[in-house]
Design a protein around this motif. Structure first.
Motif, PDB file in Angstrom:
ATOM      1  N   ALA A 148       0.827  -1.235   0.140  1.00 30.19           N
ATOM      2  CA  ALA A 148      -0.150  -0.106   0.100  1.00 30.19           C
ATOM      3  C   ALA A 148       0.742   1.203  -0.037  1.00 30.19           C
ATOM      4  N   ASN A 149       1.819   1.366   0.709  1.00 30.58           N
ATOM      5  CA  ASN A 149       2.810   2.510   0.878  1.00 30.58           C
ATOM      6  C   ASN A 149       4.015   2.502   0.004  1.00 30.58           C
ATOM      7  N   LYS A 150       3.967   1.381  -0.704  1.00 35.41           N
ATOM      8  CA  LYS A 150       5.148   1.293  -1.664  1.00 35.41           C
ATOM      9  C   LYS A 150       4.827   1.846  -3.163  1.00 35.41           C
ATOM     10  N   SER A 151       3.937   2.656  -3.396  1.00 33.39           N
ATOM     11  CA  SER A 151       3.479   3.073  -4.712  1.00 33.39           C
ATOM     12  C   SER A 151       3.352   4.701  -4.412  1.00 33.39           C
ATOM     13  N   THR A 152       3.601   5.480  -5.467  1.00 35.86           N
ATOM     14  CA  THR A 152       3.094   6.886  -5.366  1.00 35.86           C
ATOM     15  C   THR A 152       2.276   7.234  -6.492  1.00 35.86           C
ATOM     16  N   PRO A 153       0.997   7.648  -6.104  1.00 35.62           N
ATOM     17  CA  PRO A 153       0.611   7.749  -4.743  1.00 35.62           C
ATOM     18  C   PRO A 153       0.308   6.428  -4.208  1.00 35.62           C
TER      19      PRO A 153
ATOM     20  N   ILE B 119     -10.301  -1.471 -15.733  1.00 33.23           N
ATOM     21  CA  ILE B 119     -10.234  -1.631 -17.084  1.00 33.23           C
ATOM     22  C   ILE B 119      -9.413  -0.328 -17.746  1.00 33.23           C
ATOM     23  N   LEU B 120      -9.609   0.963 -16.983  1.00 36.43           N
ATOM     24  CA  LEU B 120      -8.899   2.123 -17.502  1.00 36.43           C
ATOM     25  C   LEU B 120      -7.611   2.366 -16.976  1.00 36.43           C
ATOM     26  N   ARG B 121      -7.328   1.624 -15.761  1.00 33.85           N
ATOM     27  CA  ARG B 121      -6.253   2.034 -14.986  1.00 33.85           C
ATOM     28  C   ARG B 121      -5.961   3.568 -15.328  1.00 33.85           C
ATOM     29  N   PRO B 122      -6.623   4.241 -14.444  1.00 40.14           N
ATOM     30  CA  PRO B 122      -6.339   5.726 -14.448  1.00 40.14           C
ATOM     31  C   PRO B 122      -5.074   6.199 -13.947  1.00 40.14           C
ATOM     32  N   ASN B 123      -4.107   5.246 -13.314  1.00 41.56           N
ATOM     33  CA  ASN B 123      -2.684   5.702 -12.884  1.00 41.56           C
ATOM     34  C   ASN B 123      -1.769   5.431 -13.863  1.00 41.56           C
ATOM     35  N   GLY B 124      -2.232   4.636 -14.939  1.00 41.49           N
ATOM     36  CA  GLY B 124      -1.328   4.151 -15.945  1.00 41.49           C
ATOM     37  C   GLY B 124      -0.660   3.004 -15.499  1.00 41.49           C
ATOM     38  N   ASP B 125       0.820   3.102 -15.459  1.00 45.94           N
ATOM     39  CA  ASP B 125       1.709   1.766 -15.118  1.00 45.94           C
ATOM     40  C   ASP B 125       1.721   1.670 -13.673  1.00 45.94           C
ATOM     41  N   LEU B 126       1.137   2.402 -12.909  1.00 50.49           N
ATOM     42  CA  LEU B 126       1.418   2.214 -11.385  1.00 50.49           C
ATOM     43  C   LEU B 126       1.277   0.870 -10.782  1.00 50.49           C
ATOM     44  N   ILE B 127       0.216   0.277 -11.335  1.00 52.15           N
ATOM     45  CA  ILE B 127       0.097  -1.223 -10.686  1.00 52.15           C
ATOM     46  C   ILE B 127       1.178  -1.997 -11.015  1.00 52.15           C
ATOM     47  N   PRO B 128       1.413  -2.115 -12.460  1.00 48.69           N
ATOM     48  CA  PRO B 128       2.505  -3.083 -12.882  1.00 48.69           C
ATOM     49  C   PRO B 128       3.685  -2.671 -12.281  1.00 48.69           C
ATOM     50  N   ARG B 129       4.082  -1.188 -12.311  1.00 45.08           N
ATOM     51  CA  ARG B 129       5.342  -0.922 -11.973  1.00 45.08           C
ATOM     52  C   ARG B 129       5.456  -1.288 -10.279  1.00 45.08           C
ATOM     53  N   THR B 130       4.733  -0.806  -9.612  1.00 46.26           N
ATOM     54  CA  THR B 130       4.904  -1.265  -7.986  1.00 46.26           C
ATOM     55  C   THR B 130       4.944  -2.634  -8.013  1.00 46.26           C
ATOM     56  N   LEU B 131       4.151  -3.827  -8.655  1.00 43.16           N
ATOM     57  CA  LEU B 131       4.469  -5.015  -8.321  1.00 43.16           C
ATOM     58  C   LEU B 131       6.042  -5.563  -8.918  1.00 43.16           C
ATOM     59  N   ARG B 132       6.440  -4.858 -10.047  1.00 43.62           N
ATOM     60  CA  ARG B 132       7.775  -5.210 -10.318  1.00 43.62           C
ATOM     61  C   ARG B 132       8.588  -4.604  -9.468  1.00 43.62           C
ATOM     62  N   GLU B 133       8.586  -3.490  -9.092  1.00 44.49           N
ATOM     63  CA  GLU B 133       9.626  -2.778  -8.188  1.00 44.49           C
ATOM     64  C   GLU B 133       9.730  -3.647  -6.808  1.00 44.49           C
ATOM     65  N   ASN B 134       8.560  -4.404  -6.498  1.00 40.71           N
ATOM     66  CA  ASN B 134       8.534  -5.175  -5.172  1.00 40.71           C
ATOM     67  C   ASN B 134       8.575  -6.622  -5.565  1.00 40.71           C
ATOM     68  N   GLY B 135       8.991  -6.946  -6.804  1.00 38.45           N
ATOM     69  CA  GLY B 135       9.559  -8.369  -6.957  1.00 38.45           C
ATOM     70  C   GLY B 135       8.098  -9.320  -6.865  1.00 38.45           C
ATOM     71  N   VAL B 136       6.960  -8.736  -6.696  1.00 40.10           N
ATOM     72  CA  VAL B 136       5.662  -9.607  -6.872  1.00 40.10           C
ATOM     73  C   VAL B 136       5.318  -9.958  -8.218  1.00 40.10           C
ATOM     74  N   LYS B 137       5.233 -11.182  -8.718  1.00 33.56           N
ATOM     75  CA  LYS B 137       4.823 -11.512  -9.872  1.00 33.56           C
ATOM     76  C   LYS B 137       3.295 -12.034 -10.019  1.00 33.56           C
ATOM     77  N   LEU B 138       2.466 -11.452 -10.644  1.00 31.21           N
ATOM     78  CA  LEU B 138       0.988 -11.749 -10.751  1.00 31.21           C
ATOM     79  C   LEU B 138       0.809 -12.256 -12.184  1.00 31.21           C
ATOM     80  N   ALA B 139       0.459 -13.418 -12.403  1.00 29.62           N
ATOM     81  CA  ALA B 139      -0.082 -13.867 -13.503  1.00 29.62           C
ATOM     82  C   ALA B 139      -0.923 -13.033 -14.331  1.00 29.62           C
ATOM     83  N   PRO B 140      -0.905 -13.010 -15.673  1.00 32.72           N
ATOM     84  CA  PRO B 140      -1.809 -12.369 -16.344  1.00 32.72           C
ATOM     85  C   PRO B 140      -3.430 -12.875 -16.243  1.00 32.72           C
ATOM     86  N   PHE B 141      -4.319 -12.047 -16.370  1.00 35.89           N
ATOM     87  CA  PHE B 141      -5.538 -12.783 -16.030  1.00 35.89           C
ATOM     88  C   PHE B 141      -6.495 -12.335 -17.197  1.00 35.89           C
ATOM     89  N   ALA B 142      -7.355 -13.084 -17.809  1.00 30.78           N
ATOM     90  CA  ALA B 142      -8.354 -12.628 -18.812  1.00 30.78           C
ATOM     91  C   ALA B 142      -9.659 -12.534 -18.276  1.00 30.78           C
TER      92      ALA B 142
END
Length: 127
Positions: A52-57, A83-106
């Motif tokens: 939660a506190n490892k992303s900006t915002p 769907i729209l991810r208004p913060n762009g790359d925030l979620i994938p970047r936060t996961l990547r920067e913290n070594g969290v691998k989340l499988a793609p989901f359809a």
């Protein structure tokens, strides 16, 4: 920007046409939330997850009066945020920067409905 507004309006209209919540699968919604959202939003949806506190915002508390009003005014806000991810790359970047691998989901329409029902229910129960 205009395309985004049209999509948001369409999502809002779709939320009104969806089958009743009784057709939603709350256990699927909880599973999706636990697997894909709780790491940031926390089990309580208050932005208390380990990332939660490892992303900006930082991850917002979705149980606040302000968010409850937004959800009331715009029932499609949860689904459109996915769907729209208004913060762009925030979620994938936060996961990547913290070594969290989340499988793609359809995502299926039912998954969105189920997740929306589960989250809305948890949010409504908080004070």
């Amino acid at each position: 920007m205009e395309m985004k507004r049209v999509l948001i309006a369409s999502l809002s209209a779709l939320s009104l046409l969806q089958p009743s919540f009784s057709s939603a699968d709350n256990s699927n919604g909880k599973t999706l939330f636990t697997q894909r959202c709780a790491m940031c939003h926390g089990a309580d949806i208050k932005g208390t997850g380990p990332l939660a506190n490892k992303s900006t915002p930082p991850t917002p508390d979705l149980t606040t009066a302000a968010f409850k009003k937004r959800l009331s005014d715009y029932p499609g806000v949860i689904v459109s945020s996915i769907i729209l991810r208004p913060n762009g790359d925030l979620i994938p970047r936060t996961l990547r920067e913290n070594g969290v691998k989340l499988a793609p989901f359809a995502w299926r329409v039912g998954d969105f409905r189920d997740l929306n029902q589960y989250m809305s229910g948890v949010i409504a129960k908080t004070r």
